[in-house]
Every structure is written in structure tokens, then in C-alpha cells.
Design a protein around this motif. Structure first.
Motif, short mmCIF file in Angstrom:
data_model
loop_
_atom_site.label_atom_id
_atom_site.label_comp_id
_atom_site.label_asym_id
_atom_site.label_seq_id
_atom_site.Cartn_x
_atom_site.Cartn_y
_atom_site.Cartn_z
N VAL A 154 -68.31 -23.72 11.43
CA VAL A 154 -68.76 -24.96 10.81
C VAL A 154 -69.92 -25.50 11.65
CG1 VAL A 154 -68.15 -27.27 10.04
CG2 VAL A 154 -66.43 -25.46 9.99
N ASP A 155 -71.07 -25.68 11.00
CA ASP A 155 -72.24 -26.26 11.65
C ASP A 155 -72.57 -27.59 11.00
OD1 ASP A 155 -72.35 -23.95 13.11
OD2 ASP A 155 -74.40 -23.43 12.55
N PHE A 156 -72.86 -28.58 11.82
CA PHE A 156 -73.35 -29.87 11.34
C PHE A 156 -74.63 -30.17 12.10
CE2 PHE A 156 -73.61 -34.50 12.11
CZ PHE A 156 -73.82 -34.92 10.79
N PHE A 157 -75.73 -30.39 11.38
CA PHE A 157 -77.00 -30.62 12.06
C PHE A 157 -77.74 -31.82 11.48
CE2 PHE A 157 -77.83 -27.40 8.78
CZ PHE A 157 -78.90 -27.95 8.10
N LEU A 158 -78.49 -32.47 12.36
CA LEU A 158 -79.39 -33.56 12.01
C LEU A 158 -80.76 -33.18 12.55
CD1 LEU A 158 -77.16 -36.59 13.11
CD2 LEU A 158 -77.46 -35.74 10.78
N ALA A 159 -81.76 -33.08 11.67
CA ALA A 159 -83.08 -32.62 12.10
C ALA A 159 -84.16 -33.58 11.61
CB ALA A 159 -83.36 -31.22 11.55
N LEU A 174 -80.29 -31.91 16.37
CA LEU A 174 -79.00 -31.94 17.04
C LEU A 174 -78.04 -31.16 16.17
CD1 LEU A 174 -77.11 -34.97 18.55
CD2 LEU A 174 -76.00 -33.54 16.84
N LYS A 175 -77.34 -30.17 16.75
CA LYS A 175 -76.43 -29.34 15.98
C LYS A 175 -75.10 -29.20 16.70
CE LYS A 175 -77.23 -24.86 15.49
NZ LYS A 175 -77.73 -23.56 14.96
N LEU A 176 -74.03 -29.51 15.98
CA LEU A 176 -72.67 -29.29 16.44
C LEU A 176 -72.13 -28.04 15.77
CD1 LEU A 176 -71.12 -32.88 16.40
CD2 LEU A 176 -71.41 -31.43 18.42
N MET A 177 -71.50 -27.14 16.56
CA MET A 177 -71.01 -25.87 16.03
C MET A 177 -69.54 -25.68 16.43
SD MET A 177 -74.35 -23.67 17.24
CE MET A 177 -74.40 -24.59 18.79
N TYR A 178 -68.71 -25.42 15.42
CA TYR A 178 -67.31 -25.11 15.65
C TYR A 178 -67.08 -23.69 15.17
CZ TYR A 178 -62.20 -25.36 15.41
OH TYR A 178 -60.87 -25.13 15.58
N ASN A 179 -66.82 -22.76 16.08
CA ASN A 179 -66.76 -21.34 15.76
C ASN A 179 -65.43 -20.73 16.19
OD1 ASN A 179 -69.44 -21.41 14.84
ND2 ASN A 179 -70.22 -21.07 16.91
N THR A 180 -64.71 -20.15 15.22
CA THR A 180 -63.49 -19.41 15.50
C THR A 180 -63.56 -18.08 14.76
OG1 THR A 180 -62.22 -20.23 13.60
CG2 THR A 180 -62.24 -21.59 15.60
N ASP A 181 -62.53 -17.25 14.93
CA ASP A 181 -62.50 -15.97 14.21
C ASP A 181 -62.40 -16.17 12.70
OD1 ASP A 181 -62.62 -14.63 16.60
OD2 ASP A 181 -60.44 -14.33 16.75
N ALA A 182 -61.87 -17.30 12.27
CA ALA A 182 -61.65 -17.54 10.85
C ALA A 182 -62.76 -18.31 10.18
CB ALA A 182 -60.32 -18.27 10.64
N VAL A 183 -63.43 -19.21 10.91
CA VAL A 183 -64.38 -20.10 10.27
C VAL A 183 -65.46 -20.55 11.26
CG1 VAL A 183 -63.05 -22.19 10.81
CG2 VAL A 183 -64.57 -22.19 8.81
N ASP A 215 -88.89 -41.90 8.99
CA ASP A 215 -89.13 -40.49 9.25
C ASP A 215 -88.58 -39.62 8.11
OD1 ASP A 215 -90.20 -41.25 11.64
OD2 ASP A 215 -88.37 -40.86 12.79
N ALA A 216 -89.05 -38.38 8.06
CA ALA A 216 -88.48 -37.40 7.13
C ALA A 216 -87.43 -36.60 7.87
CB ALA A 216 -89.58 -36.49 6.60
N GLN A 217 -86.31 -36.32 7.18
CA GLN A 217 -85.18 -35.67 7.83
C GLN A 217 -84.62 -34.55 6.97
OE1 GLN A 217 -82.56 -39.06 8.42
NE2 GLN A 217 -83.26 -39.30 10.52
N PHE A 218 -83.98 -33.60 7.64
CA PHE A 218 -83.25 -32.53 6.98
C PHE A 218 -81.91 -32.40 7.69
CE2 PHE A 218 -82.49 -27.82 6.36
CZ PHE A 218 -82.11 -27.95 5.03
N ASN A 219 -80.84 -32.73 6.99
CA ASN A 219 -79.51 -32.76 7.57
C ASN A 219 -78.58 -31.86 6.78
OD1 ASN A 219 -80.52 -34.88 9.27
ND2 ASN A 219 -80.13 -36.31 7.59
N GLY A 220 -77.55 -31.35 7.42
CA GLY A 220 -76.68 -30.45 6.68
C GLY A 220 -75.32 -30.22 7.30
N LEU A 221 -74.39 -29.80 6.44
CA LEU A 221 -73.07 -29.33 6.83
C LEU A 221 -72.91 -27.95 6.20
CD1 LEU A 221 -70.29 -29.92 8.13
CD2 LEU A 221 -69.57 -30.83 5.90
N TYR A 222 -72.71 -26.92 7.03
CA TYR A 222 -72.66 -25.53 6.56
C TYR A 222 -71.39 -24.88 7.08
CZ TYR A 222 -74.86 -21.32 4.67
OH TYR A 222 -75.18 -20.21 3.91
N LEU A 223 -70.51 -24.47 6.18
CA LEU A 223 -69.23 -23.86 6.53
C LEU A 223 -69.20 -22.42 6.09
CD1 LEU A 223 -65.69 -25.35 6.16
CD2 LEU A 223 -66.19 -23.11 5.15
#
Length: 285
Positions: free
Chosen positions: A79-84, A68-77, A96-104
Motif C-alpha cells: 500500500v502506497d500513499f503519496f502527496l506530490a 512524500l510517500k508512505l509505503m506499507y509492504n508485506t508478502d500479501a499486500v 499549487d498544483a498537486q498529484f496525490n494518490g493511494l495505490y494498493l
């Protein structure tokens, strides 16, 4: 297709055979009228130059995540938040094994194409693993000079009994002579990732889920196709002497960070790419 546990997000043995779906997801854009998107399902994750998170597209299987990935995209920034989910553990090993992240990614910094800041979690309850990776990446250039710098630090639990204390950094720079051979670039690179020292902590850097093959030379000398326990240095020259043609000559030298600190080896290679048309490229080395 043949799949492995590392290549995709299914719990399949290394020798297992299965019919699999590469990508299958639903994406909803402009949620509530905002530059916010939701992507749910099997999908590729790739960030920066894929040192830590890559789609591994050159492989027959590539790498996909059930996420599941949430993406906030503008001309300036961006931001992705994902739960995998990376592995479904069985009854004998619950959790379970998980890989989660916040990437700006900030895109309006002077002289820089991007500044990436990220927080990543790799967790496996059954193995007692909960590794946190904190990092940043700066990509910029001016007046023919280009540079990329990335650093990451890891902490948390490597196992139920060992702490994770590791780090990595990668530095690249080059200068392009625009009027020589269509753009002659002279560059250098140094990459470092910690290995296991003599302490009881786990100090070997965990490379997470990268696309490493094109990053540290093309021959994958033992120990260099993963960013762990590695010191790698490169001098390189690239050019574009004709339309559709790109050339690259590299020299690589590899060492270990820990253990028997003898040189892993050296590599010299020449590569050429030629675009036959918009759909077909040739690559020789």
C-alpha cells in the motif's frame, strides 16, 4: 539539462534551461518496527505498466516528483500513499498544483500476480481543476495463458466551469508455446480512452503522468502517444529464439473515439533486443 514543466516537478518554461537533480530523497524503513517506510524528497513514481503513472525513463529528463510517500509492504499486500507537488504557482495564480494518490497491490490472489486498486487526485487550484481517478488493474496467467486488464474512471472538476466524466480500459491477452522458438507468444490487445463529446462536460480522458512510448507502438503516430480519445488494437507475436535474444512483431490499428471518427492510421513493426552482457542491451526496430 533541459527541463520542462511536464517532465519534472519544477515550474520551468518549456524552453528554459536549468541544472537539476534527478532524485534526492531520504527514506526511513521499518518505522515503529513495522513494514512501514517513509520516503521524502524528489523521487520517481511508477505503478503497474505505467499507463497512468510512469517514470518516463527513456526520456533525457525522465519524470520526477517532489513528494512524500508512505509505503506499507508485506508478502500479501503493498500500500502506497503519496502527496506530490507538480507545480509552484506564483503570486498572480495562488494555489499549487498537486498529484496525490493511494495505490494498493494485492499479491496473493489465485492465478494472478497482482490486483491493483487505486485512487488518484490531480488538482490545480489556480485552474479550478480537481480530477479524481478511480481504477483497478488485474495481472494474471495460467497454463501458458497470460492476461492483463485495467479500467479507470474520472470524475470531479476539469475546470471551474466543466465537470470531468471520462473513462479508459485496456485489455491484453496471450498464449505462449513454451517449446517453440524458446517461448513463442501470440497475443492481442485493445485499448480505449474516451474523447471529448458534444456535451458541456469534459469527457476526454486525462492520461495523467504516463510512460506511453512503449505501450502503443514505437512510431508515436499523431494522437496515439497519449491515452485520450483513442481506440487502439494490436495483434503481436514474440519469441526468444536464442539466449539473450528477444523478437517482437506487431500490427497496430488506431481510431479516434470522438470527433472526426476516421482512422488515425496503422503501424507494423518488428523489434529485437539482444543482451551483450549484464550491463549492455541492444534494441533495434
Amino acid at each position: 539539462e533541459a527541463v520542462t514543466q511536464d517532465a519534472v516537478t519544477k515550474n520551468v518554461t518549456a524552453t528554459g534551461q536549468a541544472v537539476d537533480v534527478s532524485q534526492a530523497y531520504v527514506q526511513l524503513d521499518k518505522l515503529s518496527g513495522q513494514p512501514l517506510s517513509l520516503k521524502l524528497g524528489r523521487q520517481a513514481l511508477a505503478y503497474g505498466n505505467e499507463r497512468l503513472i510512469g517514470a518516463f525513463e527513456w526520456s533525457d529528463n525522465a519524470r520526477r516528483f517532489d513528494a512524500l510517500k508512505l509505503m506499507y509492504n508485506t508478502d500479501a499486500v503493498n500500500v502506497d500513499f503519496f502527496l506530490a507537488n507538480t507545480k509552484e504557482n506564483g503570486v498572480a495564480n495562488p494555489g499549487d498544483a498537486q498529484f496525490n494518490g493511494l495505490y494498493l497491490t494485492a499479491k496473493t490472489i489465485p492465478l494472478h500476480k497482482a490486483l491493483d486498486v487505486y485512487l488518484l487526485q490531480k488538482a490545480n487550484t489556480a485552474a479550478g481543476e480537481n480530477i479524481m481517478t478511480y481504477g483497478l488493474r488485474l495481472d494474471g496467467g495460467t497454463s501458458g495463458i497470460d492476461w492483463t486488464a485495467e479500467a479507470a474512471f474520472q470524475s470531479g472538476d476539469a475546470t471551474a466551469t466543466a465537470k470531468k466524466k471520462a473513462n479508459m480500459y485496456a485489455l491484453k491477452a496471450g498464449y505462449t508455446l513454451a517449446d517453440v522458438l524458446g517461448g513463442l507468444r501470440i497475443g492481442a490487445e485493445y485499448d480505449f480512452a474516451s474523447g471529448q463529446d458534444t456535451s458541456t462536460d469534459n469527457t476526454a480522458f486525462d492520461n495523467l503522468y504516463p510512460t506511453n512510448h512503449p505501450l502503443y507502438g514505437v512510431t508515436d503516430i499523431t494522437g496515439t502517444n497519449t491515452l485520450s480519445n483513442l481506440k487502439a488494437m494490436s495483434l503481436n507475436v514474440g519469441a526468444k529464439p536464442a539466449a539473450g535474444l528477444r523478437l517482437l512483431a506487431e500490427y497496430w490499428s488506431y481510431d479516434k473515439d470522438q470527433g472526426a471518427k476516421t482512422a488515425i492510421g496503422n503501424e507494423m513493426n518488428v523489434q529485437a533486443w539482444y543482451a551483450l552482457n549484464s550491463n549492455v542491451d541492444l534494441h533495434g526496430f
